[in-house]
Design an enzyme around this catalytic site. Structure first.
Site, mmCIF file in Angstrom:
data_model
loop_
_atom_site.group_PDB
_atom_site.id
_atom_site.type_symbol
_atom_site.label_atom_id
_atom_site.label_comp_id
_atom_site.label_asym_id
_atom_site.label_seq_id
_atom_site.Cartn_x
_atom_site.Cartn_y
_atom_site.Cartn_z
ATOM 1 N N GLN A 1 1.663 4.492 1.656
ATOM 2 C CA GLN A 1 1.466 4.750 3.080
ATOM 3 C C GLN A 1 2.356 5.853 3.609
ATOM 4 O O GLN A 1 3.352 6.219 2.976
ATOM 5 C CB GLN A 1 1.742 3.472 3.860
ATOM 6 C CG GLN A 1 3.079 2.832 3.544
ATOM 7 C CD GLN A 1 3.256 1.461 4.202
ATOM 8 O OE1 GLN A 1 3.916 1.338 5.206
ATOM 9 N NE2 GLN A 1 2.632 0.436 3.623
ATOM 10 N N LYS B 1 -6.716 -3.227 2.638
ATOM 11 C CA LYS B 1 -6.858 -2.887 4.061
ATOM 12 C C LYS B 1 -7.533 -1.532 4.240
ATOM 13 O O LYS B 1 -7.773 -0.806 3.281
ATOM 14 C CB LYS B 1 -5.470 -2.852 4.707
ATOM 15 C CG LYS B 1 -4.806 -4.206 4.839
ATOM 16 C CD LYS B 1 -3.496 -4.047 5.581
ATOM 17 C CE LYS B 1 -2.714 -5.353 5.627
ATOM 18 N NZ LYS B 1 -1.355 -5.161 6.119
ATOM 19 N N SER C 1 0.823 -1.203 0.000
ATOM 20 C CA SER C 1 0.000 0.000 0.000
ATOM 21 C C SER C 1 0.864 1.262 0.000
ATOM 22 O O SER C 1 1.987 1.261 0.488
ATOM 23 C CB SER C 1 -0.898 -0.001 1.236
ATOM 24 O OG SER C 1 -0.129 -0.190 2.390
ATOM 25 N N HIS D 1 5.436 6.510 0.852
ATOM 26 C CA HIS D 1 6.283 5.483 0.249
ATOM 27 C C HIS D 1 5.467 4.242 -0.067
ATOM 28 O O HIS D 1 4.362 4.069 0.436
ATOM 29 C CB HIS D 1 7.458 5.125 1.161
ATOM 30 C CG HIS D 1 7.047 4.642 2.518
ATOM 31 N ND1 HIS D 1 6.604 5.505 3.497
ATOM 32 C CD2 HIS D 1 6.993 3.406 3.074
ATOM 33 C CE1 HIS D 1 6.308 4.822 4.583
ATOM 34 N NE2 HIS D 1 6.528 3.531 4.353
ATOM 35 N N ARG E 1 -2.891 4.424 5.307
ATOM 36 C CA ARG E 1 -2.842 3.953 3.920
ATOM 37 C C ARG E 1 -3.801 4.720 3.015
ATOM 38 O O ARG E 1 -4.846 5.172 3.465
ATOM 39 C CB ARG E 1 -3.229 2.467 3.839
ATOM 40 C CG ARG E 1 -2.322 1.551 4.624
ATOM 41 C CD ARG E 1 -2.785 0.109 4.502
ATOM 42 N NE ARG E 1 -1.948 -0.766 5.309
ATOM 43 C CZ ARG E 1 -2.143 -1.024 6.601
ATOM 44 N NH1 ARG E 1 -3.157 -0.479 7.236
ATOM 45 N NH2 ARG E 1 -1.322 -1.821 7.241
ATOM 46 N N LYS F 1 7.101 5.772 13.500
ATOM 47 C CA LYS F 1 7.654 4.605 12.821
ATOM 48 C C LYS F 1 8.583 4.999 11.667
ATOM 49 O O LYS F 1 8.304 4.703 10.508
ATOM 50 C CB LYS F 1 6.489 3.746 12.296
ATOM 51 C CG LYS F 1 6.894 2.334 11.896
ATOM 52 C CD LYS F 1 5.715 1.633 11.232
ATOM 53 C CE LYS F 1 6.089 0.290 10.678
ATOM 54 N NZ LYS F 1 5.351 -0.108 9.521
ATOM 55 N N HIS G 1 3.749 7.007 7.808
ATOM 56 C CA HIS G 1 3.690 6.658 9.223
ATOM 57 C C HIS G 1 3.656 7.949 10.026
ATOM 58 O O HIS G 1 4.421 8.874 9.747
ATOM 59 C CB HIS G 1 4.892 5.801 9.611
ATOM 60 C CG HIS G 1 5.019 4.586 8.746
ATOM 61 N ND1 HIS G 1 4.058 3.607 8.723
ATOM 62 C CD2 HIS G 1 5.952 4.216 7.849
ATOM 63 C CE1 HIS G 1 4.424 2.674 7.851
ATOM 64 N NE2 HIS G 1 5.563 3.024 7.312
ATOM 65 N N GLU H 1 11.603 4.325 9.250
ATOM 66 C CA GLU H 1 12.104 3.007 8.851
ATOM 67 C C GLU H 1 13.320 3.091 7.929
ATOM 68 O O GLU H 1 13.451 4.006 7.134
ATOM 69 C CB GLU H 1 11.023 2.144 8.171
ATOM 70 C CG GLU H 1 9.770 2.835 7.749
ATOM 71 C CD GLU H 1 8.682 1.934 7.206
ATOM 72 O OE1 GLU H 1 8.134 1.128 7.969
ATOM 73 O OE2 GLU H 1 8.351 2.088 6.013
#
Ligand SMILES: [Zn+2]
Length: 436
Positions: free
Chosen positions: A137, A319, A135, A294, A313, A162, A139, A164
């Site tokens: 998304q 989802k 997806s 991303h 998302r 989050k 954070h 990453e």
């Protein structure tokens, strides 16, 4: 706080927090602890043994279902999938790593680290095997994550941010951060159907806005796209795929078609015109900060993030989508690729440090070529924090007195000296730890 004589000590532990069931155990060796880690079978994962994650499980002796996706391997203490101790002693095996940190707080790190993070690892370490686009998304940052967790815990399961970091294990492809504005408008002009979908008002809006207002323009543009009527989205995707089938030399159209093949009716397909396309070789890495859009497209990677599962998302997913929140949260400042690719720092002949601008984690890559591995000792850095080691390649060898095996994950308690020895063949491993 750490004491090397720990292994000889008889310790009373309360793994289930129940005094009556406390066990007194004698541990044979507390310097290297083997872990059993959970796989996640999200539908975007590569299937069976074609998946890096599937292959790791197979190497560990697990039977693999060739029709089942093996998307992620989780290493850490996140409540949705804490790793467990294995191969240590009957009294400890099967207990989670979280249990171990509750029983032995000194295993997290020195007093400073324990005071900051308590009984849990502040990071979640993963292997990802991406079979089809994930997806689109972002954070949330810590403030927003806290608000979302308290208002909608069913969609946002923890109050943490989050950021990453991803390190490619195989050729890895992703979309990340907004492209420079002139590239986006360039695509809208070049691919007429895409331009028509955005509409002349938005296209003229770009021409009439000065540079400081371009981020606002981009926000309007992206929000407008995500709220277009489904029939217009589907028709435009079809037109552009047809164009891609004719104009096979156009790299951006090829990327568009690659995503559309998986999501022929999803507005997220247009993200390739907005976000930078990254193609990494093994060992190359990039860092995704909070609030940055991303979407991973294909390949296998090592990933580490602050310990959270908060994802907002907008597309390319069955989802829960939160389009309005995503549009509000995102950073619309463009970033060129060289600014978010993360160059590792070479520590010595065989270790490279990936250290993104966050407190919670860093990764060390340990890579020893075939011809150089035998007959030598390779001392690792002494760390003040817990660390997790995943061995990607190893014919044979050991760390201290414990035999190392390919595709195994180990917990290394802090404050101890570790050394690799007796290696044969090429050795490749990644060690995640709390930033010192
Ligand atoms: Zn992400």
């Amino acid at each position: 706080m750490m004491r090397e004589d720990r292994k000889k000590k008889r310790i009373l532990i309360k793994l289930d927090n129940d005094a009556h069931k406390s066990k007194s155990i004698q541990s044979p060796d507390f310097s290297v602890i083997s872990l059993k880690c959970q796989a996640k079978h999200y539908e975007w994962g590569k299937k069976g043994s074609s998946s890096f994650v599937g292959q790791i499980l197979k190497d560990q002796g697990t039977t693999i279902d060739e029709d089942k996706p093996y998307a992620e391997l989780w290493m850490g203490t996140h409540k949705s999938g804490s790793s467990c101790i294995c191969g240590l002693s009957p009294g400890l095996d099967g207990h989670s790593l979280s249990d171990l940190f509750i029983a032995f707080p000194e295993f997290i790190g020195d007093m400073n680290i324990f005071k900051k993070y308590g009984h849990h690892l502040p990071f979640l370490f993963k292997v990802l095997s991406v079979g089809k686009p994930l997806s689109i998304q972002v954070h949330p940052d810590k403030t927003l994550a806290g608000q979302l967790f308290s208002s909608r815990p069913e969609h946002y399961p923890d109050p943490n941010h989050k950021p990453e970091l991803s390190i490619a294990l195989t050729a890895f492809s992703a979309l990340a951060y907004f492209r420079p504005h002139d590239q986006i408008i360039g695509f809208a002009k070049k691919y007429k159907k895409f331009g028509q979908l955005l509409g002349s008002e938005l296209l003229n809006g770009y021409e009439n806005s000065d540079k400081p207002n371009r981020q606002n323009w981009l926000k309007k543009c992206f929000a407008s796209l995500l709220t277009k009527k489904p029939e217009n989205i589907i028709a435009t995707i079809k037109d552009l795929v047809n164009q891609a089938n004719v104009d096979t030399g156009d790299e951006t159209l090829r990327l568009f078609k690659q995503i559309a093949d998986h999501y022929p009716d999803d507005v997220g397909t247009f993200a390739c015109f907005f976000l930078n396309h990254i193609q990494l070789k093994p060992g190359q890495a990039f860092f995704i900060d909070v609030n940055q859009p991303h979407c991973y497209l294909s390949g296998d990677c090592i990933e580490i993030m602050a310990c959270s599962d908060n994802v907002i998302r907008a597309g390319l997913t069955p989802k829960f989508k939160d389009v309005e929140l995503l549009c509000e949260t995102m950073t619309y400042k463009p970033k060129r690729m060289e600014k978010f690719l993360l160059e590792p720092i070479r520590n010595n002949d065989f270790t490279w440090l990936y250290s993104p601008p966050v407190d919670e984690f860093a990764i060390e890559k340990i890579e020893i070529p075939k011809g150089k591995s035998s007959g030598s000792q390779f001392p690792l850095h002494r760390l003040h924090s817990a660390s997790l080691l995943i061995v990607i390649e190893c014919e044979s060898g050991s760390i201290n007195s414990t035999a190392l095996k390919k595709s195994r994950v180990y917990f290394l308690p802090p404050g101890l000296n570790y050394s690799l020895s007796g290696l044969r063949g090429r050795f490749l491993a990644f060690r995640a730890f709390i930033k010192q």
